[in-house]
Scaffold this active site. Structure first.
Site, mmCIF file in Angstrom:
data_model
loop_
_atom_site.group_PDB
_atom_site.id
_atom_site.type_symbol
_atom_site.label_atom_id
_atom_site.label_comp_id
_atom_site.label_asym_id
_atom_site.label_seq_id
_atom_site.Cartn_x
_atom_site.Cartn_y
_atom_site.Cartn_z
ATOM 1 N N GLY A 171 37.835 41.261 56.720
ATOM 2 C CA GLY A 171 39.386 40.752 56.042
ATOM 3 C C GLY A 171 40.161 41.686 56.077
ATOM 4 N N ILE A 172 39.419 43.483 55.956
ATOM 5 C CA ILE A 172 39.762 44.234 55.614
ATOM 6 C C ILE A 172 41.256 44.695 57.432
ATOM 7 C CG2 ILE A 172 40.284 47.041 55.278
ATOM 8 C CD1 ILE A 172 39.211 46.013 52.914
ATOM 9 N N LYS A 206 26.838 50.124 72.282
ATOM 10 C CA LYS A 206 26.479 49.116 73.279
ATOM 11 C C LYS A 206 27.886 48.524 73.153
ATOM 12 C CE LYS A 206 23.250 49.710 75.260
ATOM 13 N NZ LYS A 206 23.379 50.654 76.206
ATOM 14 N N PRO A 226 27.337 43.146 73.155
ATOM 15 C CA PRO A 226 27.594 41.871 71.977
ATOM 16 C C PRO A 226 29.322 41.398 72.126
ATOM 17 C CG PRO A 226 26.202 44.028 71.272
ATOM 18 C CD PRO A 226 26.315 44.703 72.370
ATOM 19 N N VAL A 233 35.589 54.222 58.061
ATOM 20 C CA VAL A 233 36.809 55.481 57.028
ATOM 21 C C VAL A 233 35.739 55.435 55.518
ATOM 22 C CG1 VAL A 233 38.771 54.336 58.376
ATOM 23 C CG2 VAL A 233 37.328 52.997 56.201
ATOM 24 N N CYS A 290 36.568 39.634 30.392
ATOM 25 C CA CYS A 290 36.189 38.871 30.290
ATOM 26 C C CYS A 290 34.684 38.456 29.883
ATOM 27 C CB CYS A 290 36.230 37.892 31.702
ATOM 28 S SG CYS A 290 36.778 36.254 31.501
ATOM 29 N N GLY A 320 33.257 40.374 28.974
ATOM 30 C CA GLY A 320 32.091 41.847 28.616
ATOM 31 C C GLY A 320 33.489 41.863 27.560
ATOM 32 N N MET A 321 34.145 41.032 27.352
ATOM 33 C CA MET A 321 35.149 41.015 26.248
ATOM 34 C C MET A 321 34.489 40.399 25.148
ATOM 35 S SD MET A 321 37.607 38.802 24.469
ATOM 36 C CE MET A 321 39.043 38.063 23.309
ATOM 37 N N HIS A 352 40.722 38.872 33.597
ATOM 38 C CA HIS A 352 40.908 39.628 34.876
ATOM 39 C C HIS A 352 42.165 41.045 35.052
ATOM 40 C CE1 HIS A 352 36.275 37.829 34.963
ATOM 41 N NE2 HIS A 352 37.356 36.398 34.763
ATOM 42 N N GLU A 380 41.680 43.640 36.963
ATOM 43 C CA GLU A 380 40.991 43.455 37.728
ATOM 44 C C GLU A 380 41.919 43.115 38.792
ATOM 45 O OE1 GLU A 380 39.097 41.736 36.539
ATOM 46 O OE2 GLU A 380 37.262 41.087 37.073
HETATM 47 N N1 GLN Z 1 31.336 33.375 31.047
HETATM 48 C C1 GLN Z 1 32.597 33.322 30.270
HETATM 49 C C2 GLN Z 1 32.734 32.329 29.847
HETATM 50 O O1 GLN Z 1 32.694 31.270 30.748
HETATM 51 C C3 GLN Z 1 33.460 34.511 30.461
HETATM 52 C C4 GLN Z 1 33.570 34.244 32.090
HETATM 53 C C5 GLN Z 1 33.690 35.262 33.063
HETATM 54 O O2 GLN Z 1 33.506 36.718 32.281
HETATM 55 N N2 GLN Z 1 34.978 35.607 33.729
HETATM 56 O O3 GLN Z 1 33.705 31.893 28.952
#
Ligand code: GLN
Length: 541
Positions: free
Chosen positions: A19-20, A188, A191, A242, A387, A389-390, A516, A518
């Site tokens: 992928g990289i 080697k 492979p 790397v 998500c 985490g919120m 998200h 990220e």
């Molecule tokens: N399980 C939670 C939901 O479905 C959060 C999902 C997540 O963190 N992507 O709403």
């Protein structure tokens, strides 16, 4: 310019950075001034990656248009610095589904529908369609898995057929691995020779071999591969391990990969170069301080090994933000379940500059995560919830600050006294009718930021689009009580009146996003919230 196609195929073993390699090839061709796009093909039956456990499959990446894909799509986005849409993601399941539906609709005029050529033809149709909608001058196509597997044969067949149709418009690149067995002490090539032969037996002669190894290849190895794999030694590209993946495009260019590719296609390079990528490496090399981030999660283990792939985009986002602040990221995995068994371990959180609770599902580790959140809230350690985490941060606040005992998410306890996080109406139907695949709230949605909040200050904008993947939501019935107790709602989806961002004032950094972030952080353009989080961490330090 007509589209040129580059098929990238893996040999010897998985997980060597195909992928990289694809993302890096794309970056290089893009830097030569071309419009580049990339497709990922996953050979499994799943229609998308959304139904798989991340410890098995790695992170589920979400595209702007709401597709749940392989993490490689995330790498393409980060390297190409552009959004990749669902047209660029194929699975065996997806391909077969279309062919079968078409057969049911009598679209094959009564003839027998066969694996070959009907399946590869559908693959080709999808690849060409993706090239058309993206306007790609170079379309990279990564075939998942490794040569010699039964699973990806139809995709190799598609590559072969495309080359037959347009011999000067298609190249095949084998990404192989060269082990250096400790006891032997020599790199080697055997492979790789077998992998090339296996590819030959599928009717494909590699035009180039990217040779992954722990160390750079010497000329002797290149010559050996040349003779036994039937390519010139200049077409063997050395790809040593790397420190950070963003070095790979620069490494490839050391072996003049772009010149080789463009010559083969008889295309002249346009302008531009890898300036920004060199600047990034310089910045990384100059970084003089550390930022120590802990990720409290549960998708780490596979047998006896620790796998960080489940949170790939989170890790990359931390790196992007750290580097932008001249810092070296130090990232540590913290197993949420440990905090349930040994609450005294929570004190270890003190040594971190910031704590993240990333996305997640189900009940395992949830109470541990909530305890960790309580600890960082009280001890003023920068916190970023993504998500789940919120959602868990809101639950912690409801339980411990607003004193709503029994506060929970309906995901874990549908009979909770206070369902602070609950299902939306249409999601109830999805679950009742067992419609699980591709039915979460997925992809990019607009969010309005409330002026004066930390989120608004970080983004320096009034409106943003961020990507989602969840079924449950902040329950609006609790908005008023929680706000009264000091929770700040700093981002709202106006269309559906949904809470998208929460934060706490009087804390160095305490932010949770229902989306998200990220998925949209890029090495050359770190995400504003990750940036603000890392800044707060460095300040704490
Ligand atoms: N399980 C939670 C939901 O479905 C959060 C999902 C997540 O963190 N992507 O709403």
């Amino acid at each position: 310019m007509r589209t040129r196609y580059l098929f990238v195929i893996g040999g010897v073993m998985s997980g060597v950075g195909k992928g990289i390699s694809v993302a890096s090839l794309g970056t290089i061709l893009q830097a030569k001034g071309f419009n580049v796009s990339a497709i990922k093909i996953d050979p499994y039956i799943n229609v998308d990656a959304g139904t798989m456990n991340p410890t098995e499959h790695g992170e589920v990446f979400v595209t702007e248009d709401g597709d749940e894909t392989d993490q490689d799509i995330g790498s393409y986005e980060r390297f190409l610095d552009k959004n990749i849409l669902s047209t660029n993601y194929l699975t065996t399941g997806r391909v077969y589904k279309t062919v079968i539906e078409r057969e049911r609709n009598l679209e094959y005029s009564g003839r027998c529908v066969e694996v070959v050529p009907d399946i590869p033809n559908e693959v080709i149709r999808r690849i060409e369609y993706a090239a058309k909608v993206t306007g790609a001058e170079f379309m990279l196509v990564e075939i998942g898995g490794t040569v010699g597997e039964y699973q990806n044969l139809i995709f190799l067949e598609a590559a072969r057929m495309m080359k037959l149709k347009d011999p000067t418009g298609v190249l095949s690149i084998l990404v192989s691995y060269l082990p250096v067995p400790e006891k032997v002490g020599e790199m080697k090539t055997k492979p790789t020779q077998y992998a090339a032969r296996t590819l030959n037996s599928a009717g494909i002669q590699p035009d180039m071999i990217i040779a992954r190894s722990a160390v750079p290849l010497d000329n002797k190895r290149k010559e050996k591969i040349s003779v036994f794999c039937n390519i010139t030694s200049d077409d063997v590209i050395s790809a040593p391990d790397v420190d950070n993946v963003y070095q790979v495009p620069l490494n490839f260019e050391r072996d003049k990969i772009s010149t080789r590719i463009l010559n083969k296609f008889k295309v002249r390079p346009r302008t531009r170069d890898l300036k920004e990528w060199r600047a990034l490496q310089d910045r990384i090399a100059r970084a003089h301080k550390e930022v120590h981030i802990g990720i409290v999660g549960k998708y780490f283990g596979t047998g006896d090994f620790v796998l960080s792939d489940s949170y790939l985009s989170v890790i990359e986002s931390i790196k992007h933000a750290a580097w932008a602040n001249n810092a070296v990221p130090r990232i540590q995995w913290l197993d949420a379940e440990e905090y349930e068994k040994h609450p005294e371990k929570l004190h270890e959180l003190k040594q971190f500059d910031g704590i993240i609770v990333p996305g997640g599902f189900g009940s395992r580790g949830v109470e541990g995560k909530i305890r960790a959140i309580e600890y960082v809230r009280k001890n003023k350690i920068p916190y970023f919830g993504l998500c789940y985490g919120m959602q868990l941060a809101v639950i912690e606040f409801a339980r411990n600050v607003a004193k709503l005992s029994g506060a929970h998410t309906a995901e874990i306890n549908p009979k909770a006294a206070h369902k602070i996080i609950d299902l939306m109406m249409e999601q109830k139907q999805n679950l009742e009718t067992k419609k699980y695949g591709g039915t979460m709230r997925l992809g990019g949605y607009q969010c309005d930021l409330i002026p004066g909040t930390r989120a608004a200050r970080a983004y320096k904008k009034r409106q943003i689009i961020e990507r989602h993947r969840h079924r449950y939501e902040f329950n609006n019935q609790y908005r008023e009580i929680l706000e009264k107790k000091g929770l700040v709602i700093s981002g709202i989806n106006k269309e559906r009146d949904l809470v998208e961002i929460v934060e706490l004032p009087n804390h160095p950094f305490f932010v949770g996003t229902q989306f998200h972030p990220e998925f949209t952080s890029r090495p050359l353009r770190p995400h504003p919230l990750f940036n603000a989080f890392v800044k707060a961490g460095l300040k704490k330090r």
